[in-house]
Design an enzyme around this catalytic site. Structure first.
Site, mmCIF file in Angstrom:
data_model
loop_
_atom_site.group_PDB
_atom_site.id
_atom_site.type_symbol
_atom_site.label_atom_id
_atom_site.label_comp_id
_atom_site.label_asym_id
_atom_site.label_seq_id
_atom_site.Cartn_x
_atom_site.Cartn_y
_atom_site.Cartn_z
ATOM 1 N N GLY A 164 -17.475 -36.784 90.982
ATOM 2 C CA GLY A 164 -16.286 -37.589 90.745
ATOM 3 C C GLY A 164 -15.665 -38.052 92.045
ATOM 4 N N HIS A 184 -9.719 -35.094 84.254
ATOM 5 C CA HIS A 184 -11.024 -35.208 84.891
ATOM 6 C C HIS A 184 -11.753 -33.859 84.937
ATOM 7 C CE1 HIS A 184 -9.674 -39.122 87.129
ATOM 8 N NE2 HIS A 184 -9.791 -39.268 85.827
ATOM 9 N N GLU A 226 -23.866 -37.688 86.222
ATOM 10 C CA GLU A 226 -23.698 -38.903 87.016
ATOM 11 C C GLU A 226 -24.981 -39.258 87.765
ATOM 12 O OE1 GLU A 226 -19.699 -37.522 85.999
ATOM 13 O OE2 GLU A 226 -21.423 -36.483 86.893
ATOM 14 N N GLU A 275 -1.155 -45.654 95.475
ATOM 15 C CA GLU A 275 -2.183 -45.533 94.445
ATOM 16 C C GLU A 275 -2.578 -46.891 93.836
ATOM 17 O OE1 GLU A 275 -4.316 -43.810 93.067
ATOM 18 O OE2 GLU A 275 -3.991 -41.748 93.730
#
Length: 478
Positions: A164, A184, A226, A275
Site C-alpha cells: 500500500g 486500509h 498487489e 493532502e
C-alpha cells in the site's frame, strides 16, 4: 510490455516526449514543489519532471523525479499503450486486464538495489534528498513509497501480504511516522501485531516501476495480492525478491528500500500534511517505524509525489485504478446493468455510475451497493447514477443528466452517519459523514414523473466519425 525497473520507465517517457529534464540548478524548497504544481496547472497531458541539478548535491548524481504518471499520456504508457489513448479506452483496457488476475509472481534471488547495504549508522537525511511538499507541512514526508506488511494471523496467505501507499513523516535519522488509515489493510496488520504485543515488520520501497505503484494504490479486496495484480496489469509475472529481516517480498526494480518495524504501542505526533483533499490534515498521534536496514542503488533516483489541490499526479495515479475495482464489484451484483464507473474525483469521494435500469428505483439500489464496496465504505461520499447512454467520463453529459433527470424531492437520498476516511475535511466527527445518492436516470415504471418521451438522438455514424477524427488528429500531431 513490462518495464525492467523505474529507470526503464523514465527512458520510455524520454523517448515518447513525456519527460522534461530540468538541468538548471534548483533548491529543494520551494522550487521542486512549485515547478510540479505549475506543471499540474497546465493540463492533463503534462510530462514527468527530472531534476538533475539540485543545490547542495553533485549534478546528475542526485536526481528527483516528479509527476511520473501525472497525466493521461503517462498513465497510458504505464500500461504499455500509445500515449494518446483516450481515457475511456484506458479504463476498459484496465478492466480487461483486471479480469486476468491473478498472474503468479516471479521470484528473484538478488535485485539492483542490493548494490549498497547499510545496517549501522543509518541516516535518512544523508540517503534521501528530503524537502517539504507544501509550506505548511509539519516536516519532511515520503508519500510515494510502497509499504509492504503481512497478515499476522494468516502469514502463509500470499494474498494477505499488502502493498500500500501511506504517507510517511521523517521523525529522525532512522525513524518514520506512518498514518495507517483504518479502512486500509496495514491498519488490520498493525492491530493484529499489537494485540500480540509485537512489532509489525514492514518494508518500504521507493522509486518503483509504475505498475506496482498503481497496484498498491488500487482498492483491492483484502486477500488479493498487489503483486499478482501488477502482473495482470503488465501482462507478465511481476518480479519480487525476499527481504532479509522479515518474511516480506520487495519490488525487484526499486531504487531505495528501507526495512524496519512499526513499534508496538508507540505513538508520536504526526502532521500536519497537505493532502489530496486540497486541505491540510491536522496533527494526530500516529505509529512509529524504526528503520533497521537500508539498501539502495548507486546514485539512486528519488521519486516523489506532489500532492495538493486537485488535479495533481495523485488524481491520475488513483483515478482509473479506483474506478475499475468499483466497476468490477458492482458488475458482480449487477452483471447485465452496470456499464461504466468514474470514481476519479478526489480519490472517489464522488463516484459516477452509468447503468441500465430494470425497474423504477433500481438506480438507487446500484448507488447503495456502491457504498458497501471496499472503497465505498471509506470513500464514495456522493454517488451519482446516470443512464447507460450517458458517458460517466464526459462531465458535460453528466451535468446534463443531473440538470434534466434529477428531481430533488424524489432522487436525492441522504444516509446519515456512515464511515469515511478521517482525512475528509467535511466529516464530523472525523471519519463520520452523511452520504448521498443522486439518481439522475430516466424514471421507469412504476415511477411516473417528468416528460421524457421524446429524447433527441445523435445523427447516424457518430461513432465511426469519432474514430476517424481521432486518427486524423493523431496523424497531424505525429
Amino acid at each position: 510490455m513490462a518495464y525492467q525497473d523505474f529507470r526503464d520507465f523514465l527512458n520510455t517517457l524520454q523517448k515518447e516526449g513525456q519527460l522534461l529534464n530540468v538541468d538548471e540548478q534548483v533548491n529543494l524548497e520551494p522550487d521542486i514543489s512549485a515547478a510540479t504544481r505549475a506543471l499540474n496547472n497546465l493540463g492533463d497531458k503534462s510530462p514527468a519532471l527530472l531534476f538533475n541539478n539540485i543545490n547542495g548535491y553533485e549534478k546528475n548524481k542526485t536526481q528527483i523525479a516528479m509527476n511520473v504518471i501525472g497525466s493521461w499520456p503517462n498513465h497510458a504508457l504505464m500500461m504499455g499503450m500509445p500515449k494518446n489513448t483516450p481515457l475511456k479506452e484506458q479504463f476498459f483496457e484496465f478492466a480487461r486486464r483486471y479480469d486476468q488476475f491473478p498472474v503468479p509472481v516471479q521470484r528473484e534471488e538478488t535485485a539492483p538495489f542490493h548494490e549498497v547495504e547499510l545496517t549501522e549508522n543509518i541516516n535518512l537525511f544523508d540517503i534521501l534528498p528530503l524537502f517539504r511538499l507544501n509550506q505548511g507541512d509539519g516536516g519532511f514526508y515520503i508519500d510515494k513509497a510502497c509499504v509492504i506488511s503481512r497478515d499476522q494471523e494468516d502469514p502463509e496467505h500470499f494474498g494477505k501480504q499488502n502493498v500500500g501507499i501511506y504517507r510517511l513523516q521523517v521523525k529522525g535519522k532512522d525513524r518514520l511516522g506512518i498514518q495507517p488509515v483504518p479502512q486500509h489493510d496495514i491498519a488490520i496488520h498493525l492491530r493484529q501485531a499489537e494485540e500480540r504485543g509485537q512489532n509489525l515488520p514492514v518494508v518500504i520501497a521507493l522509486g518503483c516501476e509504475p505498475v506496482i505503484t498503481t497496484a498498491a494504490a488500487t482498492p483491492l479486496k483484502y486477500d488479493q495480492s498487489e503483486y499478482e495484480m501488477a502482473g495482470a496489469i503488465q501482462g507478465e509475472p511481476y518480479r519480487i525478491v525476499k527481504a532479509k529481516d522479515a518474511d516480506l517480498d520487495i519490488p525487484w526494480g526499486a531504487e531505495v528500500v528501507l526495512e524496519g518495524e512499526i513499534l508496538c504501542g508507540e505513538r508520536e505526533f504526526e502532521g500536519p500534511f497537505g493532502e489530496f483533499t486540497g486541505h491540510y490534515s491536522g496533527g494526530r498521534s500516529m505509529p512509529v517505524i524504526q528503520i533497521n536496514r537500508v539498501y539502495h542503488r548507486q546514485n539512486p533516483i528519488f521519486e516523489h509525489l506532489y500532492i495538493g489541490m486537485p488535479w495533481t499526479e495523485t488524481d491520475y495515479m488513483i483515478g482509473v485504478n479506483t474506478s475499475v475495482p468499483l466497476y468490477q464489484q458492482l458488475k458482480e451484483a449487477f452483471p447485465n446493468e452496470v456499464v461504466a464507473v468514474n470514481a476519479m474525483y478526489t480519490h472517489g469521494l464522488v463516484a459516477i455510475i452509468s447503468t441500465k435500469r430494470r425497474y423504477g428505483g433500481f438506480a438507487k439500489a446500484v448507488g447503495m451497493r456502491a457504498l458497501t464496496t471496499p472503497h465505498g465504505l471509506g470513500y464514495c461520499k456522493v454517488v451519482i447514477v446516470v443512464d447507460e447512454d450517458v458517458d460517466p467520463f464526459n462531465l458535460p453529459q453528466v451535468m446534463w443528466a443531473i440538470s434534466t433527470k434529477l428531481h430533488p424531492k424524489h432522487d436525492a437520498v441522504i444516509i446519515p452517519d456512515l464511515s469515511v476516511l478521517p482525512l475528509d475535511p467535511g466529516s464530523n466527527p472525523a471519519g463520520i459523514t452523511h452520504k448521498m445518492i443522486l439518481d439522475a436516470t430516466t424514471p421507469l415504471a412504476p415511477e411516473q414523473r417528468g416528460h421524457y418521451s421524446q429524447p433527441l438522438d445523435s445523427p447516424p455514424g457518430v461513432d465511426q466519425w469519432e474514430k476517424k477524427i481521432i486518427d486524423l488528429l493523431n496523424r497531424q500531431q505525429s
